[in-house]
Design an enzyme around this catalytic site. Sequence first.
Site, PDB file in Angstrom:
ATOM      1  N   GLY A  18      30.406  14.843  23.415  1.00  0.00           N
ATOM      2  CA  GLY A  18      31.194  14.127  24.397  1.00  0.00           C
ATOM      3  C   GLY A  18      32.469  14.842  24.804  1.00  0.00           C
ATOM      4  CG  MET A  19      35.486  15.190  22.496  1.00  0.00           C
ATOM      5  SD  MET A  19      36.515  15.304  21.019  1.00  0.00           S
ATOM      6  CE  MET A  19      38.007  15.972  21.736  1.00  0.00           C
ATOM      7  CD  GLU A  33      29.667  21.792  27.553  1.00  0.00           C
ATOM      8  OE1 GLU A  33      30.559  22.593  27.906  1.00  0.00           O
ATOM      9  OE2 GLU A  33      29.543  20.660  28.042  1.00  0.00           O
ATOM     10  CB  VAL A  34      29.766  24.611  20.100  1.00  0.00           C
ATOM     11  CG1 VAL A  34      30.073  25.775  19.157  1.00  0.00           C
ATOM     12  CG2 VAL A  34      30.678  23.436  19.790  1.00  0.00           C
ATOM     13  CE  LYS A  42      34.071  20.842  19.824  1.00  0.00           C
ATOM     14  NZ  LYS A  42      33.959  20.008  18.623  1.00  0.00           N
ATOM     15  CG  ASP A  94      34.678  13.702  12.914  1.00  0.00           C
ATOM     16  OD1 ASP A  94      34.168  12.599  12.607  1.00  0.00           O
ATOM     17  OD2 ASP A  94      34.211  14.432  13.796  1.00  0.00           O
TER      18      ASP A  94
END
Length: 476
Positions: A22-23, A25-26, A41, A137
């Site tokens: 959601g934030m 791509e890597v 990232k 997290d």
Amino acid sequence: MPLAEGSTFAGFTIVRQLGSGGMGEVYLARHPRLPRQDALKVLRADVSADGEYRARFNREADAAASLWHPHIVAVHDRGEFDGQLWIDMDFVDGTDTVSLLRDRYPNGMPGPEVTEIITAVAEALDYAHERRLLHRDVKPANILIANPDSPDRRIMLADFGIAGWVDDPSGLTATNMTVGTVSYAAPEQLMGNELDGRADQYALAATAFHLLTGSPPFQHANPAVVISQHLSASPPAIGDRVPELTPLDPVFAKALAKQPKDRYQRCVDFARALGHRLGGAGDPDDTRVSQPVAVAAPAKRSLLRTAVIVPAVLAMLLVMAVAVTVREFQRADDERAAQPARTRTTTSAGTTTSVAPASTTRPAPTTPTTTGAADTATASPTAAVVAIGALCFPLGSTGTTKTGATAYCSTLQGTNTTIWSLTEDTVASPTVTATADPTEAPLPIEQESPIRVCMQQTGQTRRECREEIRRSNGWP
């Protein structure tokens, strides 16, 4: 739009995409000057556009770059290019514990392997806590294993400095937590209260519970219910899931305590107790008092944002949870009142099948029994009836639709949202179009996309899909 292979971003040459969420791509990317490949990232433009978010990103990325530990994925650089924030990290050529659970240990990993993983991560977390940095997290997806089948494999914790900001002004982190991180988040984090290392210890314990049993401590198709369980329900006894793990019950009762003061003071204290009960080294009665490292409090403005934003999101979710809970009790009463009518028997070619009411709990496996000409098979379903497009977790779990089809808890492409789908892989962005309902205000894309997935996969109308998803998610 994802970066194309071979393209250049901030001097890095994109080799391939490793993942998305959601934030952002890597990517696997070639370093612009050094002969190596890194994990790059790249955050979405709308995330990067928030000034306060950008400042906090830079501050925490700088702090993460100061960490140097064998079990932490190193951060090398960060910056902004074409309006998008980026961070350059070690590329770990291997797997993560989510993949290990899915591919090798769907019912839980062996105790010695879990002890090794949890001990390594605990050491990494305590090292960071001593330097006044929280992770916020900790979950199976963020535990990476390099060279997993080699004697020299490395266990590494990823996403320090960019994960789990509980005071995210854009609301992105709060949204993500409702579908993923919420399975492991400590009560004080969900409430937006001040955190210390014991919040990471709680998440580490929830992760260990998942690795040992194949599922997180609290499970429900509605994230709001899971939040309410983290806040008010007693920690589940791991022995109820896996009887041979009953000796671990007191360890998890302490590690998953609602109040931080009742937990282990350090992550390694939890890992030591876990290892001892699983047959490794350690002292199960280790009660040494180690003062938790208090992470420096942010500015007053940030604390105010935390106090306003997170409880506001939580209040909405708790309203949903109450609605779902009431509905579950009502349905349970109805089922008890009409139990004989709910058990139906059908006969076909001399075969009788009794189907018990669906349950959201994981029943014991059932083996069909044959008895010659009058073959009889009695089975309890292992999955609840679910709605395509509705929220779900954990990722990889299965359910049954109202038509009897198997549904899979899968990730919606380009997001961190997990929804029920008829396809096991990542759910592609829906291509079906829908006529807008003039009586309804336009929905945000994160609500509209699951509705269209439902329409595309089931052939139902938009109204039918919307109502089924609304009921399943517990929305008013």
